[in-house]
Design an enzyme around this catalytic site. Structure first.
Site, PDB file in Angstrom:
ATOM      1  N   TYR A 153       0.846  -1.206   0.000  1.00 39.51           N
ATOM      2  CA  TYR A 153       0.000   0.000   0.000  1.00 39.51           C
ATOM      3  C   TYR A 153       0.881   1.255   0.000  1.00 39.51           C
ATOM      4  O   TYR A 153       0.711   2.159  -0.829  1.00 39.51           O
ATOM      5  CB  TYR A 153      -0.916  -0.034   1.221  1.00 39.51           C
ATOM      6  CG  TYR A 153      -1.719   1.217   1.450  1.00 39.51           C
ATOM      7  CD1 TYR A 153      -2.774   1.557   0.606  1.00 39.51           C
ATOM      8  CD2 TYR A 153      -1.432   2.065   2.517  1.00 39.51           C
ATOM      9  CE1 TYR A 153      -3.521   2.701   0.826  1.00 39.51           C
ATOM     10  CE2 TYR A 153      -2.168   3.218   2.750  1.00 39.51           C
ATOM     11  CZ  TYR A 153      -3.220   3.536   1.902  1.00 39.51           C
ATOM     12  OH  TYR A 153      -3.952   4.667   2.116  1.00 39.51           O
TER      13      TYR A 153
HETATM   14  P1  NDP Z   1     -13.001   4.656   1.564  1.00 43.62           P
HETATM   15  O1  NDP Z   1     -12.744   3.191   1.448  1.00 43.62           O
HETATM   16  O2  NDP Z   1     -13.818   5.170   2.688  1.00 43.62           O
HETATM   17  O3  NDP Z   1     -13.642   5.195   0.182  1.00 43.62           O
HETATM   18  C1  NDP Z   1     -13.014   4.823  -1.022  1.00 43.62           C
HETATM   19  C2  NDP Z   1     -13.641   5.544  -2.190  1.00 43.62           C
HETATM   20  O4  NDP Z   1     -12.883   5.187  -3.370  1.00 43.62           O
HETATM   21  C3  NDP Z   1     -15.076   5.139  -2.469  1.00 43.62           C
HETATM   22  O5  NDP Z   1     -15.761   6.272  -2.962  1.00 43.62           O
HETATM   23  C4  NDP Z   1     -14.936   4.091  -3.564  1.00 43.62           C
HETATM   24  O6  NDP Z   1     -16.078   3.999  -4.423  1.00 43.62           O
HETATM   25  C5  NDP Z   1     -13.771   4.666  -4.343  1.00 43.62           C
HETATM   26  N1  NDP Z   1     -13.074   3.674  -5.151  1.00 43.62           N
HETATM   27  C6  NDP Z   1     -12.472   2.523  -4.761  1.00 43.62           C
HETATM   28  N2  NDP Z   1     -11.949   1.877  -5.819  1.00 43.62           N
HETATM   29  C7  NDP Z   1     -12.230   2.642  -6.902  1.00 43.62           C
HETATM   30  C8  NDP Z   1     -11.976   2.515  -8.294  1.00 43.62           C
HETATM   31  N3  NDP Z   1     -11.312   1.454  -8.781  1.00 43.62           N
HETATM   32  N4  NDP Z   1     -12.435   3.473  -9.121  1.00 43.62           N
HETATM   33  C9  NDP Z   1     -13.113   4.550  -8.649  1.00 43.62           C
HETATM   34  N5  NDP Z   1     -13.372   4.730  -7.339  1.00 43.62           N
HETATM   35  C10 NDP Z   1     -12.949   3.780  -6.489  1.00 43.62           C
HETATM   36  O7  NDP Z   1     -11.537   5.333   1.569  1.00 43.62           O
HETATM   37  P2  NDP Z   1     -11.010   6.672   2.311  1.00 43.62           P
HETATM   38  O8  NDP Z   1     -11.977   7.752   2.154  1.00 43.62           O
HETATM   39  O9  NDP Z   1     -10.514   6.315   3.645  1.00 43.62           O
HETATM   40  O10 NDP Z   1      -9.689   6.955   1.447  1.00 43.62           O
HETATM   41  C11 NDP Z   1      -9.614   7.956   0.455  1.00 43.62           C
HETATM   42  C12 NDP Z   1      -8.150   8.117   0.064  1.00 43.62           C
HETATM   43  O11 NDP Z   1      -7.385   8.543   1.186  1.00 43.62           O
HETATM   44  C13 NDP Z   1      -7.497   6.823  -0.442  1.00 43.62           C
HETATM   45  O12 NDP Z   1      -6.637   7.115  -1.530  1.00 43.62           O
HETATM   46  C14 NDP Z   1      -6.681   6.356   0.755  1.00 43.62           C
HETATM   47  O13 NDP Z   1      -5.594   5.573   0.375  1.00 43.62           O
HETATM   48  C15 NDP Z   1      -6.256   7.693   1.359  1.00 43.62           C
HETATM   49  N6  NDP Z   1      -5.933   7.614   2.776  1.00 43.62           N
HETATM   50  C16 NDP Z   1      -6.855   7.244   3.711  1.00 43.62           C
HETATM   51  C17 NDP Z   1      -6.505   7.158   5.050  1.00 43.62           C
HETATM   52  C18 NDP Z   1      -7.484   6.731   6.109  1.00 43.62           C
HETATM   53  O14 NDP Z   1      -7.030   6.510   7.251  1.00 43.62           O
HETATM   54  N7  NDP Z   1      -8.758   6.611   5.840  1.00 43.62           N
HETATM   55  C19 NDP Z   1      -5.144   7.508   5.503  1.00 43.62           C
HETATM   56  C20 NDP Z   1      -4.256   7.870   4.435  1.00 43.62           C
HETATM   57  C21 NDP Z   1      -4.644   7.937   3.141  1.00 43.62           C
HETATM   58  P3  NDP Z   1     -17.309   2.984  -4.117  1.00 43.62           P
HETATM   59  O15 NDP Z   1     -18.057   3.581  -2.958  1.00 43.62           O
HETATM   60  O16 NDP Z   1     -18.087   2.976  -5.364  1.00 43.62           O
HETATM   61  O17 NDP Z   1     -16.675   1.662  -3.751  1.00 43.62           O
END
Ligand code: NDP
Length: 245
Positions: A153
């Site tokens: 990751y």
């Molecule tokens: P969530 O799992 O809560 O939400 C993920 C989102 O990404 C959803 O809207 C999902 O859509 C969408 N998604 C997943 N796969 C795809 C794809 N192949 N194409 C288009 N959309 C996609 O994640 P977070 O909000 O926690 O994370 C957001 C970002 O922040 C990520 O990049 C993560 O790596 C980063 N991050 C998060 C942290 C945390 O602690 N939460 C810490 C550090 C970084 P759908 O609902 O349709 O599945």
């Protein structure tokens, strides 16, 4: 307040951090395309919420790992609104395991969404974003922390940070900034799912403010970078984590 004709695509905006970013950018005056993978109901609900608050938004389903789907998403946003000014690469997945136990599927799925997905949208944004635009990529503070089991990751996000700095230079002369925001643990499905209460509490105390980040903490940082006050920040990684690292 941003120029009302400015258009932002936020990937992965149906829930979590991306939904908070979309809502905040709409409040700041952007017209927002809410990208998502499969969760149509939540994306449509967010559009209704934004519209009820007086903002403008559309849903934009596309698997970011699929270059043709990403092209269709850009085409649709340009057809609907005349152009794209802001790209927030927020879509991401996280699968944790020590390297010794990481199978090919764990590696390939995270590379496909986190790295190839970001590459797909960055490539189009580099060609098509309007002058004066902004790009923000979501990384993670784990790139600095180097926690066990985050190897693959964190590697995808380290690569995203590398592309951030390089693209900021490649866009010389276009008045487009490219930055990354690197959150620490933030209360969303991605972070909370599969963790014990004890582990969540321990990780929440890793920063001196002694709490988890909220999606709006991260949206605030993104709003700064894409808003009028962030224009002189370029090629940087902003760690938004309460001081954890
Ligand atoms: P969530 O799992 O809560 O939400 C993920 C989102 O990404 C959803 O809207 C999902 O859509 C969408 N998604 C997943 N796969 C795809 C794809 N192949 N194409 C288009 N959309 C996609 O994640 P977070 O909000 O926690 O994370 C957001 C970002 O922040 C990520 O990049 C993560 O790596 C980063 N991050 C998060 C942290 C945390 O602690 N939460 C810490 C550090 C970084 P759908 O609902 O349709 O599945």
């Amino acid at each position: 307040m941003t120029n009302p004709n400015q258009v932002a695509i936020v990937t992965g905006a149906s829930r979590g951090i991306g939904a908070a970013i979309a809502e905040r950018l709409a409040r700041d005056g952007f017209t927002v395309a809410i990208n998502y993978a499969g969760n149509t109901a939540e994306a449509e609900q967010l559009v209704r919420k934004i519209e009820a608050a007086g903002g403008r938004a559309i849903t934009a389903q596309a698997d970011v790992s699929d270059p043709e789907a990403v092209t269709r998403m850009f085409d649709a946003a340009e057809a609907a609104f005349g152009g794209v000014d802001v790209l927030v690469n927020n879509a991401g997945i996280m699968k944790l395991a020590p390297l010794a136990d990481s199978d090919d599927g764990l590696f390939e799925s995270q590379m496909a969404v986190n790295l190839k997905g970001t590459f797909n949208t960055l490539r189009l944004a580099a060609r098509r974003l309007r002058s004066g635009g902004r790009i923000v990529n979501l990384s993670t503070s784990v790139v600095g922390l180097k926690l066990e089991s985050y190897g693959v990751y964190a590697a995808t996000k380290a690569a995203v940070e590398a592309m951030t700095g390089i693209l900021s230079k490649e866009l010389r002369g276009r008045s487009i900034t490219v930055n990354a925001v690197a959150p620490g643990p933030t209360a969303t499905d991605l972070f909370l799912n599969g963790k014990s209460d004890e582990l969540i509490a321990r990780m929440a105390k890793m920063n001196p403010l002694e709490r988890l980040g909220t999606p709006s903490d991260i949206a605030n940082a993104v709003a700064f970078l894409v808003g009028p006050d962030g224009g002189w920040i370029n090629g940087q990684v902003l760690r938004a984590n309460g001081g954890m690292i």
